[in-house]
Motif scaffolding. Structure first.
Motif, PDB file in Angstrom:
ATOM      1  N   UNK A 108       8.101   7.215   5.256  1.00 47.02           N
ATOM      2  CA  UNK A 108       7.398   6.175   4.848  1.00 47.02           C
ATOM      3  C   UNK A 108       8.239   5.338   4.171  1.00 47.02           C
ATOM      4  N   UNK A 109       9.025   5.835   3.254  1.00 49.44           N
ATOM      5  CA  UNK A 109      10.075   4.840   2.772  1.00 49.44           C
ATOM      6  C   UNK A 109      11.105   4.355   3.651  1.00 49.44           C
ATOM      7  N   UNK A 110      11.186   5.076   4.761  1.00 49.93           N
ATOM      8  CA  UNK A 110      12.268   4.373   5.564  1.00 49.93           C
ATOM      9  C   UNK A 110      11.577   3.209   6.518  1.00 49.93           C
ATOM     10  N   UNK A 111      10.420   3.571   6.856  1.00 51.78           N
ATOM     11  CA  UNK A 111       9.531   2.289   7.446  1.00 51.78           C
ATOM     12  C   UNK A 111       9.446   1.222   6.583  1.00 51.78           C
ATOM     13  N   UNK A 170       7.211  10.946   2.662  1.00 55.95           N
ATOM     14  CA  UNK A 170       6.143  11.562   3.311  1.00 55.95           C
ATOM     15  C   UNK A 170       6.292  10.960   4.975  1.00 55.95           C
ATOM     16  N   UNK A 171       6.330  11.816   5.970  1.00 53.03           N
ATOM     17  CA  UNK A 171       6.235  11.490   7.307  1.00 53.03           C
ATOM     18  C   UNK A 171       5.053  12.390   8.179  1.00 53.03           C
ATOM     19  N   UNK A 172       4.570  11.461   8.959  1.00 53.49           N
ATOM     20  CA  UNK A 172       3.267  12.414   9.746  1.00 53.49           C
ATOM     21  C   UNK A 172       3.842  13.293  10.639  1.00 53.49           C
ATOM     22  N   UNK A 173       5.157  13.394  10.904  1.00 55.04           N
ATOM     23  CA  UNK A 173       5.624  14.535  12.028  1.00 55.04           C
ATOM     24  C   UNK A 173       7.186  14.552  11.476  1.00 55.04           C
ATOM     25  N   UNK A 174       7.541  15.915  11.733  1.00 62.12           N
ATOM     26  CA  UNK A 174       8.870  16.238  11.296  1.00 62.12           C
ATOM     27  C   UNK A 174      10.021  15.295  12.062  1.00 62.12           C
ATOM     28  N   UNK A 175       9.655  14.459  13.462  1.00 68.16           N
ATOM     29  CA  UNK A 175      10.554  13.584  13.893  1.00 68.16           C
ATOM     30  C   UNK A 175      10.267  12.261  13.816  1.00 68.16           C
ATOM     31  N   UNK A 176       9.353  12.012  12.910  1.00 68.87           N
ATOM     32  CA  UNK A 176       9.039  10.600  12.626  1.00 68.87           C
ATOM     33  C   UNK A 176       9.883  10.249  11.471  1.00 68.87           C
ATOM     34  N   UNK A 177       9.987   8.880  11.202  1.00 73.35           N
ATOM     35  CA  UNK A 177      10.694   8.363   9.918  1.00 73.35           C
ATOM     36  C   UNK A 177       9.851   8.486   8.897  1.00 73.35           C
ATOM     37  N   UNK A 194       0.654  -1.232  -0.089  1.00 77.57           N
ATOM     38  CA  UNK A 194       0.022  -0.084   0.046  1.00 77.57           C
ATOM     39  C   UNK A 194       0.757   1.229  -0.095  1.00 77.57           C
ATOM     40  N   UNK A 195       2.051   1.094  -0.116  1.00 78.46           N
ATOM     41  CA  UNK A 195       2.922   2.541  -0.187  1.00 78.46           C
ATOM     42  C   UNK A 195       2.960   2.880  -1.467  1.00 78.46           C
ATOM     43  N   UNK A 196       2.180   4.059  -1.674  1.00 78.76           N
ATOM     44  CA  UNK A 196       2.181   4.683  -2.864  1.00 78.76           C
ATOM     45  C   UNK A 196       3.560   4.967  -3.460  1.00 78.76           C
TER      46      UNK A 196
END
Length: 69
Positions: free
Chosen positions: A54-57, A45-52, A37-39
């Protein structure tokens, strides 16, 4: 005098590996669905500036089974 035996449980009959990885197939299926489902083009894209991102996850999840060996 009668002796009673305790009923056997799954813990008595299953190997430790089977107990540890009982839900592994379900977890792998869920992980696979998430990765599908990763487009395209949205890996940064990251939900917050401190978050990883989507590609990293997605990369982290894809590499987990490899790191177990």
């Amino acid at each position: 005098m009668t002796t009673t035996t305790e009923p056997s449980t799954a813990l008595d009959t299953e190997s430790p590996v089977a107990l540890l990885f009982a839900d592994l197939d379900g977890e792998l299926a869920t992980t696979r669905r998430m990765l599908e489902r990763v487009p395209d083009g949205k890996e940064d894209w990251r939900p917050h500036k401190k978050s990883r991102s989507l590609g990293e996850l997605a990369t982290h999840l894809a590499q987990l089974p490899v790191s177990e060996s």
